[in-house]
Scaffold this motif. Structure first.
Motif, mmCIF file in Angstrom:
data_model
loop_
_atom_site.group_PDB
_atom_site.id
_atom_site.type_symbol
_atom_site.label_atom_id
_atom_site.label_comp_id
_atom_site.label_asym_id
_atom_site.label_seq_id
_atom_site.Cartn_x
_atom_site.Cartn_y
_atom_site.Cartn_z
ATOM 1 N N LEU A 124 0.840 -1.206 0.000
ATOM 2 C CA LEU A 124 0.000 0.000 0.000
ATOM 3 C C LEU A 124 0.865 1.243 0.000
ATOM 4 N N GLN A 125 0.624 2.131 -0.935
ATOM 5 C CA GLN A 125 1.341 3.405 -0.986
ATOM 6 C C GLN A 125 0.801 4.351 0.087
ATOM 7 N N LYS A 126 -0.501 4.283 0.322
ATOM 8 C CA LYS A 126 -1.174 5.082 1.361
ATOM 9 C C LYS A 126 -1.951 4.106 2.228
ATOM 10 N N ILE A 127 -1.421 3.767 3.389
ATOM 11 C CA ILE A 127 -1.998 2.674 4.164
ATOM 12 C C ILE A 127 -3.420 2.926 4.656
ATOM 13 N N MET A 128 -3.855 4.157 4.704
ATOM 14 C CA MET A 128 -5.209 4.431 5.179
ATOM 15 C C MET A 128 -6.210 4.651 4.043
ATOM 16 N N SER A 129 -5.792 4.447 2.809
ATOM 17 C CA SER A 129 -6.682 4.649 1.666
ATOM 18 C C SER A 129 -7.552 3.411 1.430
ATOM 19 N N MET A 130 -8.839 3.517 1.730
ATOM 20 C CA MET A 130 -9.766 2.414 1.477
ATOM 21 C C MET A 130 -9.884 2.135 -0.021
ATOM 22 N N LYS A 131 -9.816 3.184 -0.818
ATOM 23 C CA LYS A 131 -9.916 3.022 -2.267
ATOM 24 C C LYS A 131 -8.761 2.170 -2.772
ATOM 25 N N GLU A 132 -7.536 2.522 -2.398
ATOM 26 C CA GLU A 132 -6.370 1.751 -2.842
ATOM 27 C C GLU A 132 -6.443 0.318 -2.321
ATOM 28 N N LEU A 133 -6.778 0.151 -1.060
ATOM 29 C CA LEU A 133 -6.852 -1.178 -0.464
ATOM 30 C C LEU A 133 -7.886 -2.045 -1.187
ATOM 31 N N THR A 134 -9.065 -1.504 -1.400
ATOM 32 C CA THR A 134 -10.127 -2.264 -2.060
ATOM 33 C C THR A 134 -9.725 -2.648 -3.473
ATOM 34 N N GLU A 135 -9.162 -1.712 -4.233
ATOM 35 C CA GLU A 135 -8.730 -2.009 -5.603
ATOM 36 C C GLU A 135 -7.685 -3.117 -5.626
ATOM 37 N N LYS A 136 -6.729 -3.059 -4.694
ATOM 38 C CA LYS A 136 -5.660 -4.061 -4.682
ATOM 39 C C LYS A 136 -6.155 -5.411 -4.177
ATOM 40 N N LEU A 137 -7.103 -5.421 -3.240
ATOM 41 C CA LEU A 137 -7.699 -6.693 -2.815
ATOM 42 C C LEU A 137 -8.483 -7.322 -3.964
ATOM 43 N N GLU A 138 -9.220 -6.517 -4.703
ATOM 44 C CA GLU A 138 -9.958 -7.040 -5.857
ATOM 45 C C GLU A 138 -9.001 -7.671 -6.863
ATOM 46 N N GLN A 139 -7.862 -7.018 -7.103
ATOM 47 C CA GLN A 139 -6.856 -7.576 -8.007
ATOM 48 C C GLN A 139 -6.318 -8.900 -7.475
ATOM 49 N N ALA A 140 -6.031 -8.951 -6.183
ATOM 50 C CA ALA A 140 -5.459 -10.161 -5.578
ATOM 51 C C ALA A 140 -6.424 -11.336 -5.688
ATOM 52 N N PHE A 141 -7.705 -11.110 -5.405
ATOM 53 C CA PHE A 141 -8.674 -12.198 -5.458
ATOM 54 C C PHE A 141 -8.990 -12.627 -6.882
ATOM 55 N N ALA A 142 -8.657 -11.790 -7.872
ATOM 56 C CA ALA A 142 -8.872 -12.129 -9.278
ATOM 57 C C ALA A 142 -7.666 -12.829 -9.903
ATOM 58 N N LYS A 143 -6.537 -12.833 -9.225
ATOM 59 C CA LYS A 143 -5.310 -13.405 -9.777
ATOM 60 C C LYS A 143 -5.437 -14.908 -9.989
ATOM 61 N N GLU A 144 -4.870 -15.380 -11.078
ATOM 62 C CA GLU A 144 -4.803 -16.810 -11.373
ATOM 63 C C GLU A 144 -3.480 -17.401 -10.892
ATOM 64 N N GLU A 145 -2.451 -16.562 -10.787
ATOM 65 C CA GLU A 145 -1.122 -17.034 -10.416
ATOM 66 C C GLU A 145 -1.050 -17.331 -8.924
ATOM 67 N N ASP A 146 -0.172 -18.249 -8.571
ATOM 68 C CA ASP A 146 0.058 -18.542 -7.158
ATOM 69 C C ASP A 146 1.013 -17.553 -6.509
ATOM 70 N N THR A 147 1.771 -16.828 -7.327
ATOM 71 C CA THR A 147 2.737 -15.857 -6.816
ATOM 72 C C THR A 147 2.491 -14.524 -7.508
ATOM 73 N N PHE A 148 2.366 -13.460 -6.692
ATOM 74 C CA PHE A 148 2.185 -12.120 -7.263
ATOM 75 C C PHE A 148 2.502 -11.068 -6.218
ATOM 76 N N HIS A 149 2.889 -9.911 -6.706
ATOM 77 C CA HIS A 149 3.080 -8.729 -5.873
ATOM 78 C C HIS A 149 2.301 -7.603 -6.538
ATOM 79 N N ILE A 150 1.442 -6.968 -5.766
ATOM 80 C CA ILE A 150 0.656 -5.836 -6.266
ATOM 81 C C ILE A 150 1.172 -4.601 -5.536
ATOM 82 N N VAL A 151 1.836 -3.748 -6.297
ATOM 83 C CA VAL A 151 2.502 -2.585 -5.702
ATOM 84 C C VAL A 151 1.793 -1.303 -6.094
#
Length: 101
Positions: free
Chosen positions: A74-101
């Motif tokens: 998280l670039q801004k740890i208190m940003s709900m928008k950033e957190l939600t977007e990155k969680l959505e990306q993580a749960f959509a990933k097909e790979e077993d290994t990923f980093h979302i920066v």
């Protein structure tokens, strides 16, 4: 793809920012309609790659987790928008290994 059933938030001491991020993750998961996922928080010194299925950390902690299999930085740890977007990306990933920066 391995399922995400546990998320760990980490910060330097495991008390302040990681606890706030954990509460935001729980809120975001609820808003996303995702259930059956636990979120916890701890200090950086108490984790290992097998401590959780996904790690969520701030940009100050991220370099220490570069070898972990699944990480959200998280670039801004208190940003709900950033957190939600990155969680959505993580749960959509097909790979077993990923980093979302």
């Amino acid at each position: 793809m391995a399922k995400i059933s546990s998320i760990m938030c980490c910060c330097g001491s495991g008390l302040g920012s990681s606890m706030m991020v954990q509460m935001n993750i729980e809120k975001a998961l609820k808003n996303m309609g995702i259930s059956g996922v636990t979120a916890g928080h701890t200090s950086l010194s108490e984790i290992s790659p097998k401590s959780a299925d996904l790690f969520v950390v701030g940009k100050d902690i991220y370099p220490q987790l570069k070898d972990y299999p699944r990480v959200i930085c998280l670039q801004k740890i208190m940003s709900m928008k950033e957190l939600t977007e990155k969680l959505e990306q993580a749960f959509a990933k097909e790979e077993d290994t990923f980093h979302i920066v």
